[in-house]
Design a protein around this motif. Structure first.
Motif, PDB file in Angstrom:
ATOM      1  N   PHE A  12       0.816  -1.208   0.000  1.00  6.38           N
ATOM      2  CA  PHE A  12       0.000   0.000   0.000  1.00  6.38           C
ATOM      3  C   PHE A  12       0.854   1.264   0.000  1.00  6.38           C
ATOM      4  CE2 PHE A  12      -3.242  -3.040   1.438  1.00  6.38           C
ATOM      5  CZ  PHE A  12      -4.200  -2.771   0.475  1.00  6.38           C
ATOM      6  N   TRP A  13       1.987   1.219   0.697  1.00  2.46           N
ATOM      7  CA  TRP A  13       2.877   2.379   0.723  1.00  2.46           C
ATOM      8  C   TRP A  13       3.453   2.639  -0.663  1.00  2.46           C
ATOM      9  CZ3 TRP A  13       8.076   3.012  -0.332  1.00  2.46           C
ATOM     10  CH2 TRP A  13       8.605   4.266   0.001  1.00  2.46           C
ATOM     11  N   ILE A  14       3.941   1.604  -1.352  1.00  8.42           N
ATOM     12  CA  ILE A  14       4.565   1.818  -2.665  1.00  8.42           C
ATOM     13  C   ILE A  14       3.528   2.228  -3.704  1.00  8.42           C
ATOM     14  CG2 ILE A  14       4.549  -0.572  -3.521  1.00  8.42           C
ATOM     15  CD1 ILE A  14       7.373   1.991  -4.029  1.00  8.42           C
ATOM     16  N   VAL A  15       2.318   1.722  -3.623  1.00  3.04           N
ATOM     17  CA  VAL A  15       1.253   2.147  -4.537  1.00  3.04           C
ATOM     18  C   VAL A  15       0.987   3.644  -4.353  1.00  3.04           C
ATOM     19  CG1 VAL A  15      -1.223   1.938  -5.050  1.00  3.04           C
ATOM     20  CG2 VAL A  15       0.201  -0.120  -4.846  1.00  3.04           C
ATOM     21  N   LYS A  16       0.928   4.087  -3.090  1.00  3.26           N
ATOM     22  CA  LYS A  16       0.727   5.521  -2.813  1.00  3.26           C
ATOM     23  C   LYS A  16       1.886   6.332  -3.390  1.00  3.26           C
ATOM     24  CE  LYS A  16       2.257   7.154   0.887  1.00  3.26           C
ATOM     25  NZ  LYS A  16       3.251   8.150   1.180  1.00  3.26           N
ATOM     26  N   GLU A  17       3.119   5.880  -3.195  1.00  2.00           N
ATOM     27  CA  GLU A  17       4.299   6.606  -3.705  1.00  2.00           C
ATOM     28  C   GLU A  17       4.281   6.692  -5.227  1.00  2.00           C
ATOM     29  OE1 GLU A  17       6.844   8.180  -1.850  1.00  2.00           O
ATOM     30  OE2 GLU A  17       5.308   7.849  -0.324  1.00  2.00           O
ATOM     31  N   ILE A  18       3.902   5.610  -5.879  1.00  3.03           N
ATOM     32  CA  ILE A  18       3.845   5.603  -7.344  1.00  3.03           C
ATOM     33  C   ILE A  18       2.784   6.578  -7.837  1.00  3.03           C
ATOM     34  CG2 ILE A  18       3.192   4.183  -9.337  1.00  3.03           C
ATOM     35  CD1 ILE A  18       4.601   1.815  -7.840  1.00  3.03           C
ATOM     36  N   MET A  19       1.643   6.608  -7.163  1.00  6.16           N
ATOM     37  CA  MET A  19       0.571   7.519  -7.576  1.00  6.16           C
ATOM     38  C   MET A  19       0.963   8.973  -7.353  1.00  6.16           C
ATOM     39  SD  MET A  19      -2.790   5.378  -6.434  1.00  6.16           S
ATOM     40  CE  MET A  19      -3.915   6.602  -7.062  1.00  6.16           C
ATOM     41  N   THR A  58      13.546  -2.456  -7.851  1.00  3.72           N
ATOM     42  CA  THR A  58      12.285  -2.498  -8.587  1.00  3.72           C
ATOM     43  C   THR A  58      11.374  -1.358  -8.154  1.00  3.72           C
ATOM     44  OG1 THR A  58      12.461  -4.882  -8.837  1.00  3.72           O
ATOM     45  CG2 THR A  58      10.272  -3.935  -9.122  1.00  3.72           C
ATOM     46  N   SER A  59      11.349  -1.065  -6.871  1.00  2.00           N
ATOM     47  CA  SER A  59      10.521   0.030  -6.363  1.00  2.00           C
ATOM     48  C   SER A  59      11.008   1.372  -6.897  1.00  2.00           C
ATOM     49  CB  SER A  59      10.533   0.031  -4.841  1.00  2.00           C
ATOM     50  OG  SER A  59       9.990  -1.166  -4.342  1.00  2.00           O
ATOM     51  N   VAL A  60      12.317   1.559  -6.956  1.00  2.00           N
ATOM     52  CA  VAL A  60      12.869   2.811  -7.500  1.00  2.00           C
ATOM     53  C   VAL A  60      12.457   2.963  -8.959  1.00  2.00           C
ATOM     54  CG1 VAL A  60      15.022   3.972  -8.157  1.00  2.00           C
ATOM     55  CG2 VAL A  60      14.797   2.961  -5.879  1.00  2.00           C
ATOM     56  N   THR A  61      12.590   1.897  -9.730  1.00  2.00           N
ATOM     57  CA  THR A  61      12.260   1.956 -11.152  1.00  2.00           C
ATOM     58  C   THR A  61      10.756   2.111 -11.376  1.00  2.00           C
ATOM     59  OG1 THR A  61      14.229   0.702 -11.729  1.00  2.00           O
ATOM     60  CG2 THR A  61      12.447   0.706 -13.342  1.00  2.00           C
ATOM     61  N   ALA A  62       9.938   1.519 -10.528  1.00  2.00           N
ATOM     62  CA  ALA A  62       8.482   1.622 -10.681  1.00  2.00           C
ATOM     63  C   ALA A  62       7.961   3.013 -10.339  1.00  2.00           C
ATOM     64  CB  ALA A  62       7.788   0.588  -9.793  1.00  2.00           C
ATOM     65  N   THR A  63       8.726   3.772  -9.595  1.00  2.00           N
ATOM     66  CA  THR A  63       8.306   5.112  -9.203  1.00  2.00           C
ATOM     67  C   THR A  63       8.627   6.089 -10.336  1.00  2.00           C
ATOM     68  OG1 THR A  63       8.822   4.534  -6.920  1.00  2.00           O
ATOM     69  CG2 THR A  63       8.510   6.867  -7.402  1.00  2.00           C
ATOM     70  N   PRO A  64       7.629   6.782 -10.864  1.00  2.00           N
ATOM     71  CA  PRO A  64       7.877   7.705 -11.974  1.00  2.00           C
ATOM     72  C   PRO A  64       8.965   8.733 -11.651  1.00  2.00           C
ATOM     73  CG  PRO A  64       5.538   7.382 -11.696  1.00  2.00           C
ATOM     74  CD  PRO A  64       6.213   6.711 -10.521  1.00  2.00           C
ATOM     75  N   SER A  65       9.790   8.992 -12.625  1.00  2.00           N
ATOM     76  CA  SER A  65      10.895   9.963 -12.626  1.00  2.00           C
ATOM     77  C   SER A  65      12.181   9.427 -12.000  1.00  2.00           C
ATOM     78  CB  SER A  65      10.501  11.298 -11.982  1.00  2.00           C
ATOM     79  OG  SER A  65      10.550  11.252 -10.573  1.00  2.00           O
ATOM     80  N   THR A  66      12.215   8.164 -11.584  1.00  2.00           N
ATOM     81  CA  THR A  66      13.461   7.572 -11.098  1.00  2.00           C
ATOM     82  C   THR A  66      13.700   6.240 -11.790  1.00  2.00           C
ATOM     83  OG1 THR A  66      12.360   6.516  -9.220  1.00  2.00           O
ATOM     84  CG2 THR A  66      13.404   8.670  -8.814  1.00  2.00           C
ATOM     85  N   LEU A  67      14.976   5.878 -11.885  1.00  2.00           N
ATOM     86  CA  LEU A  67      15.348   4.636 -12.543  1.00  2.00           C
ATOM     87  C   LEU A  67      16.580   4.058 -11.862  1.00  2.00           C
ATOM     88  CD1 LEU A  67      15.207   2.669 -15.020  1.00  2.00           C
ATOM     89  CD2 LEU A  67      16.787   4.237 -16.144  1.00  2.00           C
ATOM     90  N   ALA A  68      16.484   2.814 -11.417  1.00  2.00           N
ATOM     91  CA  ALA A  68      17.654   2.115 -10.876  1.00  2.00           C
ATOM     92  C   ALA A  68      18.448   1.604 -12.067  1.00  2.00           C
ATOM     93  CB  ALA A  68      17.225   0.968  -9.974  1.00  2.00           C
TER      94      ALA A  68
END
Length: 166
Positions: A12-19, A58-68
């Motif tokens: 739930f935290w990562i979904v919120k961060e991605i949004m 994976t979390s870094v890459t899934a978050t818009p504007s960042t890429l591992a």
């Protein structure tokens, strides 16, 4: 992510961060000055298991504007480094603090090893192509020209094959 409860909270935290990051990135696209100032961060990892490395990168890459971009070993006794590209790098320390927060959400045990964002290395992204060879073709144009040439050859071959059958 050792427990099911931790996994659910993290989901739930990562979904919120991605949004949140997705909306911020979309809004930036509509501004005259989008604020894009790409940087590359050499983030010293506190997580060390393959599972944690997988989830963090994976979390870094899934978050818009960042890429591992990958991992680098720095030698015995030093932490492994994750290279991270951030599109909105006008305040690198905020981006680094966000990475540290994400890493702590992946593996809460790393909170005991704080990270100082002012001590993490980073650099602005520079396109050195023009400086290295100003006469070099733009790689996007070169790729487009190659694609058009392949299509033309295919078209000629299929035309010849059709004419040969008639």
């Amino acid at each position: 992510m050792k427990t099911i409860l931790h996994g659910i909270r993290y989901f739930f935290w990562i979904v919120k961060e991605i949004m949140v990051a997705g909306f911020a990135t979309a809004l930036a696209a509509f501004r005259a000055d989008s604020g894009i100032q790409p940087i590359v961060i050499y983030y010293p990892l506190r997580v060390d298991s393959e599972w944690e490395l997988f989830w963090f990168s994976t979390s870094v890459t899934a978050t818009p504007s960042t890429l591992a971009m990958g991992f680098r070993d720095t030698g015995a006794g030093k932490p492994r480094i994750m290279l991270v590209q951030a599109a909105f790098g006008s305040n690198p320390e905020d981006v680094i603090a966000g990475l540290a927060d994400m890493e702590e959400h992946v593996a809460p045990r790393v909170k005991d090893t704080p990270i100082d964002p002012t001590q993490v290395l980073w650099e602005s992204y520079e396109d050195l192509r023009d400086a290295a060879n100003p006469d070099a073709a733009d790689p996007v144009d070169a790729a487009d020209q190659a694609r058009r040439a392949r299509r033309a050859r295919r078209s000629r071959r299929s035309g010849l094959a059709q004419n040969g059958r008639k």
